[in-house]
Structures are given as structure tokens and as C-alpha cells.
Design a protein around this motif. Structure first.
Motif, PDB file in Angstrom:
ATOM      1  N   ASN A 138      -7.314  -6.884   6.403  1.00  0.00           N
ATOM      2  CA  ASN A 138      -8.588  -6.495   6.387  1.00  0.00           C
ATOM      3  C   ASN A 138      -9.094  -8.005   5.910  1.00  0.00           C
ATOM      4  O   ASN A 138      -9.287  -7.864   4.731  1.00  0.00           O
ATOM      5  N   PHE A 139      -9.521  -8.626   7.027  1.00  0.00           N
ATOM      6  CA  PHE A 139     -10.431  -9.757   5.932  1.00  0.00           C
ATOM      7  C   PHE A 139     -11.485 -10.076   5.314  1.00  0.00           C
ATOM      8  O   PHE A 139     -12.196 -10.291   4.508  1.00  0.00           O
ATOM      9  N   VAL A 140     -12.011  -8.653   5.556  1.00  0.00           N
ATOM     10  CA  VAL A 140     -13.354  -8.307   4.889  1.00  0.00           C
ATOM     11  C   VAL A 140     -12.929  -8.120   2.969  1.00  0.00           C
ATOM     12  O   VAL A 140     -13.020  -8.512   1.895  1.00  0.00           O
ATOM     13  N   ALA A 141     -11.118  -7.242   2.338  1.00  0.00           N
ATOM     14  CA  ALA A 141     -10.864  -6.776   2.051  1.00  0.00           C
ATOM     15  C   ALA A 141     -10.106  -7.763   1.189  1.00  0.00           C
ATOM     16  O   ALA A 141     -10.036  -7.680  -0.091  1.00  0.00           O
ATOM     17  N   VAL A 175     -10.017   9.557  23.679  1.00  0.00           N
ATOM     18  CA  VAL A 175      -9.025   8.574  22.540  1.00  0.00           C
ATOM     19  C   VAL A 175     -10.323   8.105  22.174  1.00  0.00           C
ATOM     20  O   VAL A 175     -11.069   7.635  22.971  1.00  0.00           O
ATOM     21  N   ALA A 176     -10.052   7.879  21.318  1.00  0.00           N
ATOM     22  CA  ALA A 176     -10.578   7.614  20.344  1.00  0.00           C
ATOM     23  C   ALA A 176     -10.667   6.322  19.151  1.00  0.00           C
ATOM     24  O   ALA A 176      -9.143   6.182  19.555  1.00  0.00           O
ATOM     25  N   LEU A 177     -11.563   5.618  18.463  1.00  0.00           N
ATOM     26  CA  LEU A 177     -10.853   4.569  17.808  1.00  0.00           C
ATOM     27  C   LEU A 177     -10.851   5.424  16.201  1.00  0.00           C
ATOM     28  O   LEU A 177     -11.841   4.797  15.749  1.00  0.00           O
ATOM     29  N   ALA A 178     -10.111   5.116  15.496  1.00  0.00           N
ATOM     30  CA  ALA A 178     -10.173   5.258  13.861  1.00  0.00           C
ATOM     31  C   ALA A 178     -10.269   3.886  13.332  1.00  0.00           C
ATOM     32  O   ALA A 178      -9.535   2.752  13.585  1.00  0.00           O
ATOM     33  N   THR A 179     -11.232   3.960  12.474  1.00  0.00           N
ATOM     34  CA  THR A 179     -11.400   2.598  11.820  1.00  0.00           C
ATOM     35  C   THR A 179     -12.086   2.437  10.436  1.00  0.00           C
ATOM     36  O   THR A 179     -11.619   3.905   9.563  1.00  0.00           O
ATOM     37  N   VAL A 180     -12.028   1.852   9.476  1.00  0.00           N
ATOM     38  CA  VAL A 180     -11.607   1.419   7.965  1.00  0.00           C
ATOM     39  C   VAL A 180     -13.258   0.775   7.958  1.00  0.00           C
ATOM     40  O   VAL A 180     -13.380  -0.391   7.945  1.00  0.00           O
ATOM     41  N   LYS A 181     -14.165   1.606   6.804  1.00  0.00           N
ATOM     42  CA  LYS A 181     -15.065   0.962   6.699  1.00  0.00           C
ATOM     43  C   LYS A 181     -15.011   0.451   4.845  1.00  0.00           C
ATOM     44  O   LYS A 181     -14.720   1.183   3.987  1.00  0.00           O
ATOM     45  N   VAL A 182     -15.755  -0.725   4.978  1.00  0.00           N
ATOM     46  CA  VAL A 182     -15.753  -1.547   3.730  1.00  0.00           C
ATOM     47  C   VAL A 182     -17.244  -1.106   2.986  1.00  0.00           C
ATOM     48  O   VAL A 182     -17.680  -1.957   3.706  1.00  0.00           O
ATOM     49  N   VAL A 183     -17.145  -1.468   2.015  1.00  0.00           N
ATOM     50  CA  VAL A 183     -18.322  -0.868   1.173  1.00  0.00           C
ATOM     51  C   VAL A 183     -18.734  -1.530   0.383  1.00  0.00           C
ATOM     52  O   VAL A 183     -17.650  -1.123  -0.533  1.00  0.00           O
ATOM     53  N   ASN A 213      -3.550  -1.110   6.648  1.00  0.00           N
ATOM     54  CA  ASN A 213      -2.624  -2.310   4.900  1.00  0.00           C
ATOM     55  C   ASN A 213      -4.379  -2.815   4.787  1.00  0.00           C
ATOM     56  O   ASN A 213      -4.513  -3.902   6.043  1.00  0.00           O
ATOM     57  N   ALA A 214      -4.595  -3.171   3.561  1.00  0.00           N
ATOM     58  CA  ALA A 214      -6.106  -3.913   3.004  1.00  0.00           C
ATOM     59  C   ALA A 214      -5.440  -5.109   3.422  1.00  0.00           C
ATOM     60  O   ALA A 214      -6.594  -5.380   3.468  1.00  0.00           O
ATOM     61  N   THR A 259     -20.124  -1.697  -3.349  1.00  0.00           N
ATOM     62  CA  THR A 259     -20.699  -1.066  -4.021  1.00  0.00           C
ATOM     63  C   THR A 259     -21.044  -1.709  -6.035  1.00  0.00           C
ATOM     64  O   THR A 259     -20.102  -2.478  -6.415  1.00  0.00           O
ATOM     65  N   SER A 260     -21.352  -0.699  -6.911  1.00  0.00           N
ATOM     66  CA  SER A 260     -21.459  -1.075  -8.155  1.00  0.00           C
ATOM     67  C   SER A 260     -20.033  -1.211  -9.145  1.00  0.00           C
ATOM     68  O   SER A 260     -20.528  -1.835  -9.711  1.00  0.00           O
ATOM     69  N   ASP A 261     -19.596  -0.032  -8.148  1.00  0.00           N
ATOM     70  CA  ASP A 261     -18.313   0.113  -8.815  1.00  0.00           C
ATOM     71  C   ASP A 261     -16.789  -1.215  -8.342  1.00  0.00           C
ATOM     72  O   ASP A 261     -15.729  -0.882  -8.709  1.00  0.00           O
ATOM     73  N   GLY A 262     -17.438  -1.937  -7.510  1.00  0.00           N
ATOM     74  CA  GLY A 262     -15.885  -2.686  -6.683  1.00  0.00           C
ATOM     75  C   GLY A 262     -16.273  -2.524  -5.399  1.00  0.00           C
ATOM     76  O   GLY A 262     -17.212  -1.801  -4.671  1.00  0.00           O
ATOM     77  N   VAL A 263     -15.241  -2.787  -4.576  1.00  0.00           N
ATOM     78  CA  VAL A 263     -15.422  -2.692  -3.126  1.00  0.00           C
ATOM     79  C   VAL A 263     -14.525  -1.308  -2.574  1.00  0.00           C
ATOM     80  O   VAL A 263     -13.904  -0.983  -3.699  1.00  0.00           O
ATOM     81  N   LYS A 264     -14.966  -0.632  -2.120  1.00  0.00           N
ATOM     82  CA  LYS A 264     -14.427   1.027  -1.530  1.00  0.00           C
ATOM     83  C   LYS A 264     -14.497   1.091  -0.139  1.00  0.00           C
ATOM     84  O   LYS A 264     -14.814   0.135   1.202  1.00  0.00           O
TER      85      LYS A 264
END
Length: 286
Positions: A271-274, A183-191, A267-268, A193-198
């Protein structure tokens, strides 16, 4: 000359729906080659792609190996990659203590071997290398080894071979453990960048659970109050899924967006970061 047909998409341009949450999976590949990407993912890697370049050297001359483990969700068939970064370098804490690891994946920090606890030194042990504890813990969970019941069980990585890029023993385990799941945990990494949030699909690599724990964790509501409550318990009082939760939600845990619910489409707006959302005290999305 006539050329017609649909172009194959590259790894850099092909987009997949991102997912977050818990999922049960089989291991289907470890450090695959270009052909596997083509056949299994339908991706034609670019000539300059680093996707299958696993060995490396740091600026300080330290050998490294990236271990990409590909997981396939048993329900949806979706494929996810979790990565372990190995360095041929001892793990030293900020306080200057060395981390040691036993052949049953137990770790302990000490100023030297002389200060290791007696219970620890009853097993074979050595100085832990960066990334080794996480990979060993994953292997133990995936292969369903029960160190408590089987005192003869052990996991010892062939480190010299790994630092040469040889992952044949890890690959052999795929066939040996073809019926085993993890059992694993899928996540979304928010980075930013100079081109905006990826945003990137990721899988937390510091904690995994056996399949039965997924059924158990579904019976509880994981929120801040629950995490605070189990955080006060003694280690021996914790359930398997409680230890997993604390690994994920602890101070040194997951920094990406995640959910303790079953796997679902990301769903972005959640996500409180995005987005501008603030974490709810009653919610289980972090």
C-alpha cells in the motif's frame, strides 16, 4: 463467588486479517441487531457501541440512515460489511443542478425537471436523495434485475419507511434472493489519526458486478493503460466489468487501497499510502 472462563472479545478490540480484492458473496444480513453480532461474529458489543444504532440526525436537522449490508464470500466464508449512508436530502451538484433518478436506477442532473432529456422522463422519476442511487444500484445488481430486457422491472425505495429505520423490505429480499450473489471489492481504508496511521477493512459501495463478470475480469490485466483505453470508449461499447473498473478507478472512484485480483490477504507493504511504495505502471494494485 468464582468467575472463570474466556472473555468474549468486543468489536473494538477483536482483530481480523484484512483482505483486498474481488469476491463473490451472498447477502446474509442488513442492519443486524446485537444478537446477530454475538451469534454470527462472536462479538459482544459494548454497552455504548454505535454499531447497531442506524438512525441519526445531522447538525442541520436532516434525518439519516446507515444501511449496513453484510456479505459472505462464497469461497472462504469470510464476512464483510458494505455501508450505504442515506440522507433525507436532495442531491445537488456544486453547479447547483439537482440529480433525478428513475425507477430503473438511471440518474441525470438538471437545473429543473424541464431540462431533463426525453428518454429519461419516459420512466417514473423523482428527485434523488443522498445515498439513494448507490443503494438502488446495489439492489439491482444483487437481485440480478436486467432493466434492458425487462422494461417492467423497477426498484423504488420506500423512503419514508427507511427514514424511520424500517428496513424490513430490504431484509425480506435476503430470503427472496438467497441463491443470488453479487461481486464486491474489498478494500483497506487508511486513516491518519493523532495515534498514527490506522487501517480499516472496507468494501467499495459505489460499484458491484454480477457473478458472471468476475469470471470475465479474470481474463484481462487491469493496469493504467487498460483503464485509459476503456476510458475513451462510448458507454454502449463498455463491458459490465469495464463500467465497474471505471467506477472504481475514476476520478470520483475508490480512495482506498484495492486490487482487481481475486480476494487475498492485505499486505501493508503493498500500500503506497501506508508505505513508501510508488504505484507501478504495470501493476493492478492501486
Amino acid at each position: 463467588m468464582a468467575i472463570a472462563g474466556t472473555k468474549r472479545e468486543s468489536l473494538e478490540t477483536k482483530e481480523y486479517a484484512k483482505k483486498v480484492g474481488l469476491f463473490e458473496a451472498h447477502v446474509i444480513a442488513i442492519n443486524p441487531d446485537n444478537e446477530w453480532y454475538n451469534d454470527e461474529l462472536g462479538i459482544q458489543l459494548k454497552e455504548d457501541s454505535k454499531a447497531t444504532v442506524y438512525l441519526g440526525v445531522t447538525d442541520e436537522g436532516v434525518k439519516t440512515l446507515r444501511v449496513d449490508v453484510w456479505l459472505q464470500d462464497i469461497k472462504s466464508g469470510d464476512k464483510f460489511k458494505t455501508t450505504f449512508y442515506l440522507k433525507d436530502k436532495a442531491i445537488i451538484s456544486k453547479a447547483g443542478k439537482t440529480q433525478f433518478i428513475t425507477d430503473q436506477c438511471t440518474t441525470s442532473y438538471a437545473e429543473s425537471e424541464d431540462y431533463l432529456p426525453t428518454w429519461f422522463t419516459k420512466r417514473d422519476y423523482h428527485v434523488a436523495r443522498e445515498g439513494e442511487p448507490e443503494l438502488c444500484t446495489f439492489l439491482a445488481t444483487w437481485t440480478n434485475i436486467n432493466f434492458y430486457e425487462d422494461q417492467d422491472a423497477k426498484i423504488v425505495l420506500e423512503w419514508k419507511d427507511l427514514m424511520k429505520g424500517n428496513v424490513s423490505e430490504l431484509r425480506d429480499q435476503i430470503e427472496i434472493s438467497e441463491k443470488d450473489t453479487v461481486v464486491a471489492l474489498a478494500t483497506v481504508k487508511v486513516v491518519e489519526t493523532s495515534d498514527g496511521v490506522k487501517e480499516y477493512q472496507s468494501v467499495f459501495n459505489k460499484a458491484f458486478m454480477p457473478s458472471y463478470a468476475l469470471r470475465q475480469i479474470r481474463q484481462i490485466t487491469v493496469n493504467k493503460d487498460y483503464i485509459a483505453r476503456i476510458g475513451k470508449k462510448l458507454p454502449k461499447e463498455l463491458k459490465v466489468y469495464d463500467r465497474f473498473i471505471l467506477k472504481v478507478a475514476g476520478d470520483y472512484g475508490c480512495k482506498d487501497f484495492y486490487s482487481f485480483n481475486d480476494l487475498k490477504e492485505y499486505n501493508a507493504a503493498d500500500n503506497f499510502v501506508a508505505s513508501d511504495k510508488v504505484i507501478s505502471d504495470d501493476g493492478d494494485d492501486f
